[in-house]
Design a protein around this motif. Sequence first.
Motif, PDB file in Angstrom:
ATOM      1  N   ILE A  26     -16.987   2.681  -0.992  1.00 16.95           N
ATOM      2  CA  ILE A  26     -15.665   3.265  -1.207  1.00 16.95           C
ATOM      3  C   ILE A  26     -14.862   3.255   0.090  1.00 16.95           C
ATOM      4  N   THR A  27     -15.522   3.511   1.203  1.00 19.15           N
ATOM      5  CA  THR A  27     -14.846   3.495   2.501  1.00 19.15           C
ATOM      6  C   THR A  27     -14.305   2.108   2.804  1.00 19.15           C
ATOM      7  N   ARG A  28     -15.096   1.054   2.544  1.00 23.79           N
ATOM      8  CA  ARG A  28     -14.622  -0.309   2.773  1.00 23.79           C
ATOM      9  C   ARG A  28     -13.449  -0.654   1.871  1.00 23.79           C
ATOM     10  N   ILE A  29     -13.501  -0.228   0.626  1.00 18.74           N
ATOM     11  CA  ILE A  29     -12.409  -0.502  -0.304  1.00 18.74           C
ATOM     12  C   ILE A  29     -11.130   0.178   0.165  1.00 18.74           C
ATOM     13  N   VAL A  30     -11.227   1.428   0.588  1.00 23.43           N
ATOM     14  CA  VAL A  30     -10.054   2.164   1.066  1.00 23.43           C
ATOM     15  C   VAL A  30      -9.497   1.512   2.328  1.00 23.43           C
ATOM     16  N   ASP A  31     -10.375   1.091   3.249  1.00 21.40           N
ATOM     17  CA  ASP A  31      -9.918   0.440   4.475  1.00 21.40           C
ATOM     18  C   ASP A  31      -9.178  -0.852   4.169  1.00 21.40           C
ATOM     19  N   ARG A  32      -9.724  -1.665   3.260  1.00 19.52           N
ATOM     20  CA  ARG A  32      -9.056  -2.919   2.898  1.00 19.52           C
ATOM     21  C   ARG A  32      -7.706  -2.662   2.234  1.00 19.52           C
ATOM     22  N   TRP A  33      -7.645  -1.636   1.371  1.00 23.65           N
ATOM     23  CA  TRP A  33      -6.402  -1.319   0.688  1.00 23.65           C
ATOM     24  C   TRP A  33      -5.339  -0.866   1.693  1.00 23.65           C
ATOM     25  N   GLN A  34      -5.733  -0.047   2.677  1.00 24.60           N
ATOM     26  CA  GLN A  34      -4.783   0.392   3.690  1.00 24.60           C
ATOM     27  C   GLN A  34      -4.320  -0.769   4.564  1.00 24.60           C
ATOM     28  N   GLN A  35      -5.238  -1.694   4.873  1.00 31.97           N
ATOM     29  CA  GLN A  35      -4.864  -2.867   5.653  1.00 31.97           C
ATOM     30  C   GLN A  35      -3.870  -3.719   4.874  1.00 31.97           C
ATOM     31  N   TRP A  36      -4.128  -3.927   3.595  1.00 33.53           N
ATOM     32  CA  TRP A  36      -3.238  -4.721   2.752  1.00 33.53           C
ATOM     33  C   TRP A  36      -1.859  -4.064   2.688  1.00 33.53           C
ATOM     34  N   ARG A  37      -1.834  -2.737   2.513  1.00 33.18           N
ATOM     35  CA  ARG A  37      -0.573  -2.014   2.432  1.00 33.18           C
ATOM     36  C   ARG A  37       0.204  -2.118   3.742  1.00 33.18           C
ATOM     37  N   SER A  38      -0.481  -2.028   4.875  1.00 34.25           N
ATOM     38  CA  SER A  38       0.182  -2.149   6.175  1.00 34.25           C
ATOM     39  C   SER A  38       0.766  -3.538   6.368  1.00 34.25           C
ATOM     40  N   GLU A  39       0.010  -4.553   5.974  1.00 34.19           N
ATOM     41  CA  GLU A  39       0.520  -5.918   6.091  1.00 34.19           C
ATOM     42  C   GLU A  39       1.738  -6.131   5.205  1.00 34.19           C
ATOM     43  N   ARG A  40       1.713  -5.561   3.998  1.00 37.02           N
ATOM     44  CA  ARG A  40       2.864  -5.674   3.105  1.00 37.02           C
ATOM     45  C   ARG A  40       4.093  -5.012   3.720  1.00 37.02           C
ATOM     46  N   GLU A  41       3.917  -3.861   4.364  1.00 34.76           N
ATOM     47  CA  GLU A  41       5.038  -3.184   5.001  1.00 34.76           C
ATOM     48  C   GLU A  41       5.583  -4.009   6.160  1.00 34.76           C
ATOM     49  N   LEU A  42       4.685  -4.610   6.951  1.00 34.22           N
ATOM     50  CA  LEU A  42       5.140  -5.455   8.057  1.00 34.22           C
ATOM     51  C   LEU A  42       5.861  -6.698   7.552  1.00 34.22           C
ATOM     52  N   GLU A  43       5.354  -7.282   6.481  1.00 38.16           N
ATOM     53  CA  GLU A  43       5.995  -8.473   5.926  1.00 38.16           C
ATOM     54  C   GLU A  43       7.368  -8.159   5.343  1.00 38.16           C
ATOM     55  N   SER A  44       7.592  -6.909   4.946  1.00 37.52           N
ATOM     56  CA  SER A  44       8.882  -6.556   4.363  1.00 37.52           C
ATOM     57  C   SER A  44       9.954  -6.322   5.428  1.00 37.52           C
ATOM     58  N   LEU A  45       9.557  -6.231   6.693  1.00 32.65           N
ATOM     59  CA  LEU A  45      10.531  -6.049   7.760  1.00 32.65           C
ATOM     60  C   LEU A  45      11.335  -7.329   7.973  1.00 32.65           C
ATOM     61  N   SER A  46      12.494  -7.199   8.576  1.00 31.59           N
ATOM     62  CA  SER A  46      13.324  -8.383   8.840  1.00 31.59           C
ATOM     63  C   SER A  46      12.651  -9.244   9.913  1.00 31.59           C
ATOM     64  N   ASP A  47      13.070 -10.501   9.973  1.00 29.48           N
ATOM     65  CA  ASP A  47      12.485 -11.435  10.945  1.00 29.48           C
ATOM     66  C   ASP A  47      12.697 -10.966  12.382  1.00 29.48           C
ATOM     67  N   ASP A  48      13.873 -10.410  12.663  1.00 32.47           N
ATOM     68  CA  ASP A  48      14.156  -9.962  14.026  1.00 32.47           C
ATOM     69  C   ASP A  48      13.228  -8.829  14.452  1.00 32.47           C
ATOM     70  N   ILE A  49      13.014  -7.879  13.581  1.00 31.02           N
ATOM     71  CA  ILE A  49      12.138  -6.747  13.922  1.00 31.02           C
ATOM     72  C   ILE A  49      10.704  -7.227  14.081  1.00 31.02           C
ATOM     73  N   ARG A  50      10.238  -8.110  13.190  1.00 33.60           N
ATOM     74  CA  ARG A  50       8.870  -8.625  13.321  1.00 33.60           C
ATOM     75  C   ARG A  50       8.699  -9.387  14.621  1.00 33.60           C
ATOM     76  N   LYS A  51       9.723 -10.150  15.012  1.00 32.96           N
ATOM     77  CA  LYS A  51       9.642 -10.899  16.264  1.00 32.96           C
ATOM     78  C   LYS A  51       9.595  -9.940  17.453  1.00 32.96           C
ATOM     79  N   ASP A  52      10.363  -8.843  17.381  1.00 34.80           N
ATOM     80  CA  ASP A  52      10.387  -7.872  18.473  1.00 34.80           C
ATOM     81  C   ASP A  52       9.031  -7.185  18.666  1.00 34.80           C
TER      82      ASP A  52
END
Length: 68
Positions: A26-52
């Motif tokens: 369960i701990t591994r599943i939660v960690d992967r889900w949080q990682q996926w969610r964080s990546e989705r949030e980063l991908e939703s940022l604009s190109d300029d902010i991601r580059k910064d």
Amino acid sequence: MTTITYRHTGRTHSSLPPSATFVPLITRIVDRWQQWRSERELESLSDDIRKDIGWPAINEAKNSKVQR
């Protein structure tokens, strides 16, 4: 007179409940889900902010995986 001997069978009896064996899974599943969610949030940022913040562009990330 009765003699009782103990024969060691190699098995260990855990005092943990059976549900505790699922905790690492369960701990591994939660960690992967949080990682996926964080990546989705980063991908939703604009190109300029991601580059910064140093996050690679989408096309750069895909190309790095192909070259390996």
